[in-house]
Design a protein around this motif. Structure first.
Motif, mmCIF file in Angstrom:
data_model
loop_
_atom_site.group_PDB
_atom_site.id
_atom_site.type_symbol
_atom_site.label_atom_id
_atom_site.label_comp_id
_atom_site.label_asym_id
_atom_site.label_seq_id
_atom_site.Cartn_x
_atom_site.Cartn_y
_atom_site.Cartn_z
ATOM 1 N N ALA A 105 0.840 -1.192 0.000
ATOM 2 C CA ALA A 105 0.000 0.000 0.000
ATOM 3 C C ALA A 105 0.877 1.245 0.000
ATOM 4 O O ALA A 105 2.044 1.214 0.400
ATOM 5 N N ALA A 106 0.306 2.358 -0.453
ATOM 6 C CA ALA A 106 1.030 3.637 -0.437
ATOM 7 C C ALA A 106 1.318 4.057 1.000
ATOM 8 O O ALA A 106 0.603 3.683 1.932
ATOM 9 N N VAL A 164 3.101 -7.037 5.421
ATOM 10 C CA VAL A 164 4.143 -6.129 4.920
ATOM 11 C C VAL A 164 4.505 -5.103 5.997
ATOM 12 O O VAL A 164 5.686 -4.815 6.237
ATOM 13 N N ALA A 165 3.496 -4.532 6.654
ATOM 14 C CA ALA A 165 3.750 -3.538 7.699
ATOM 15 C C ALA A 165 4.564 -4.141 8.840
ATOM 16 O O ALA A 165 5.502 -3.518 9.351
ATOM 17 N N ARG A 341 1.071 -9.950 -6.541
ATOM 18 C CA ARG A 341 2.495 -10.097 -6.852
ATOM 19 C C ARG A 341 3.310 -8.916 -6.340
ATOM 20 O O ARG A 341 4.491 -9.085 -6.006
ATOM 21 N N LYS A 342 2.678 -7.724 -6.266
ATOM 22 C CA LYS A 342 3.398 -6.577 -5.724
ATOM 23 C C LYS A 342 3.664 -6.760 -4.239
ATOM 24 O O LYS A 342 4.740 -6.423 -3.734
ATOM 25 N N LEU A 343 2.686 -7.303 -3.516
ATOM 26 C CA LEU A 343 2.877 -7.548 -2.092
ATOM 27 C C LEU A 343 3.937 -8.629 -1.857
ATOM 28 O O LEU A 343 4.757 -8.508 -0.947
ATOM 29 N N LYS A 344 3.927 -9.675 -2.692
ATOM 30 C CA LYS A 344 4.949 -10.719 -2.560
ATOM 31 C C LYS A 344 6.338 -10.146 -2.829
ATOM 32 O O LYS A 344 7.314 -10.481 -2.150
ATOM 33 N N ARG A 345 6.427 -9.266 -3.828
ATOM 34 C CA ARG A 345 7.709 -8.653 -4.146
ATOM 35 C C ARG A 345 8.183 -7.760 -3.003
ATOM 36 O O ARG A 345 9.372 -7.734 -2.674
ATOM 37 N N ASP A 349 11.636 -8.188 -0.954
ATOM 38 C CA ASP A 349 12.626 -7.115 -0.881
ATOM 39 C C ASP A 349 12.962 -6.757 0.562
ATOM 40 O O ASP A 349 14.112 -6.452 0.883
ATOM 41 N N ILE A 350 11.944 -6.773 1.452
ATOM 42 C CA ILE A 350 12.206 -6.470 2.867
ATOM 43 C C ILE A 350 13.153 -7.501 3.455
ATOM 44 O O ILE A 350 14.154 -7.169 4.099
ATOM 45 N N ARG A 351 12.852 -8.778 3.231
ATOM 46 C CA ARG A 351 13.646 -9.855 3.847
ATOM 47 C C ARG A 351 15.044 -9.917 3.271
ATOM 48 O O ARG A 351 16.014 -10.127 4.007
#
Length: 356
Positions: A105-106, A164-165, A341-345, A349-351
Motif C-alpha cells: 500500500a502507499a 508487509v507492515a 504479486r506486488k505484495l509478494k515482491r 525485498d524487505i527480507r
C-alpha cells in the motif's frame, strides 16, 4: 580510609540508563557495527545502502570498498574504495527508510507524518489507536514518538497489508516492538473491545477510505479531550468526515488543512526554488473529544448561500459532500487495487534487504 568495593545493585533497582534493544535496528547512534545499515553518498550525492558484514565488500564500476573500513568507524566518516573513490558514510535516517521501504500500500510521506505527530499531539507515554496501517511507515513514526512507556495498537483490514507492515516495522527496530500490537479486522468491530465500557486510548489516527464510518467507535474509545485525526486523499472524503464529526455532537469543530513542501537549490549565488516540489498528498483533519456525555458548542458561522440547502446536498452532482449516506468503494477516490504479486515482491525485498 581505604575505598571499599561497592555492593551490587539490588535486583529491583533500575539501571542508570536503559539498555539498547537487541537486534540491528536503525533507530540508534554510535560507531558502525556488523549488521548495521550504512548509506554511502559519492561526490554527486548518488546513494547506496549496504549492510555491514565481516569480510564484506561493496562493488561498483569504480572500484571495491571493504566493509572492514567502516566497521568500528564513527557515523559520518569519509572512506575511499581501492581506486580512490570517496564516500560519505552515514546511518540512514527515519525519513530515508520511510521513502525507500518496500511497500504494498502507499505510505504517508514524511511531510504528513511530521504534522500528524505535531497536530495529533503524539506524546511520550500516549496510548494511540491507529487504523489503516498500510506499509507501516506511519506506525514506525508513532512508535518512536510514544516511547517505551506508550503503546500503539494498529488495526488493518487486510492480512497481506498487515504482513508487509509488520516486516517493515520489525526491520526498522531490529525485531518485534514491545509497545506495538497489530490486529486484522474492522475498526468498528475491534476498537470497542480494547477496554469495554470505558475509554482506552488518548489518540485515534485513521488512514482509510471512509473514516466517517469510524466516528462512533472512535468516540467510544477516546478519553475526554482526546484527539481524532484522519488522513484522507480527496475533498469528498474530507467533507463527509467533517459532517460526521459534527453530527455526532461530542467532537469539537473539525479543523482541516493540506501542506506543500518546496525544496530550494543552494549553490553560491544560484539560490532558487527547485523545479519540483512535494505538493498535494492528502488532507489532515483533527477534532477533540468532548467530555463524555457533553455536547460540543456549535460554532456560529455565516454559511455560503446554498451550502446547506437539502436539494443541493442531495443532488447527484454533489454526492459525497454534506455527509451523504451512500456507500463508498475504492473506485470512488480513484484508488487502484494492489496486485498480490506486488505484495509478494515487497515482502521479498524487505527480507532480502535486511542482509543486503
Amino acid at each position: 580510609m581505604t575505598d571499599q568495593p561497592q555492593p551490587p545493585a539490588a535486583p529491583d533497582e533500575a539501571p542508570a540508563t536503559a539498555p539498547r534493544p537487541s537486534g540491528r535496528g536503525l533507530d540508534r547512534t554510535g560507531p558502525f557495527e556488523i549488521g548495521d545499515k550504512v548509506q554511502l553518498a559519492d561526490a554527486k550525492n548518488r546513494l547506496h545502502t549496504i549492510t555491514l558484514k565481516e569480510g564484506g565488500e561493496f562493488h561498483t564500476h569504480r572500484g571495491v570498498l571493504r566493509h572492514d573500513q567502516l566497521i568500528g568507524a564513527e557515523d559520518g566518516v569519509v572512506v575511499e574504495d581501492l581506486h580512490g573513490t570517496r564516500y560519505q558514510a552515514l546511518r540512514p535516517l527515519y525519513s530515508d527508510y520511510m521513502l525507500a521501504m518496500p511497500r504494498g500500500a502507499a505510505i504517508i510521506y514524511p511531510k504528513d507524518s511530521a504534522q500528524i505527530l505535531m497536530w495529533g499531539d503524539i506524546f511520550p507515554g500516549a496510548r494511540v489507536l491507529e487504523a489503516g496501517v498500510g506499509s507501516g511507515g506511519l506506525t514506525t513514526a508513532l512508535l518512536r514518538a510514544v516511547g517505551p512507556e506508550g503503546t500503539v495498537h494498529s488495526i488493518e483490514r487486510r492480512e497481506d497489508f498487515a504482513e508487509v507492515a509488520r516486516e517493515n516495522v520489525e526491520t526498522y527496530f531490529g525485531g518485534p516492538h514491545p509497545a506495538w500490537d497489530l490486529s486484522v479486522g474492522d475498526f468498528q468491530d475491534l476498537a470497542p473491545t480494547l477496554s469495554p465500557g470505558e475509554p482506552a486510548v488518548d489518540r485515534v489516527v485513521l488512514d482509510m477510505l471512509a473514516p466517517w464510518e469510524c466516528v462512533d467507535a472512535a468516540a467510544e474509545v477516546l478519553v475526554s479531550g482526546g484527539v481524532y485525526l484522519a488522513y484522507v486523499a480527496t475533498v469528498t472524503q474530507l467533507s463527509r468526515t467533517a459532517e460526521a464529526l459534527r453530527a455526532h455532537g461530542e467532537f469539537t469543530e473539525p479543523y482541516a488543512w493540506e501542506s506543500f513542501v518546496r525544496p530550494w537549490h543552494l549553490e553560491g549565488l544560484a539560490v532558487r526554488p527547485e523545479h519540483r516540489m512535494n505538493a498535494h498528498t492528502g488532507f489532515l483533519l483533527t477534532a477533540r473529544r468532548t467530555a463524555h456525555g457533553t455536547q460540543a458548542l456549535t460554532r456560529v458561522t455565516r454559511p455560503a448561500p446554498g451550502s446547506r440547502l437539502e436539494e443541493e446536498l442531495n443532488h447527484p452532482d454533489n454526492e459525497g459532500f454534506g455527509g451523504s449516506d451512500a456507500e463508498w468503494g475504492p473506485q470512488d477516490v480513484g484508488e487502484r487495487g494492489v496486485a498480490p504479486r506486488k505484495l509478494k515482491r515487497a515482502l521479498r525485498d524487505i527480507r532480502q534487504g535486511r542482509d543486503r
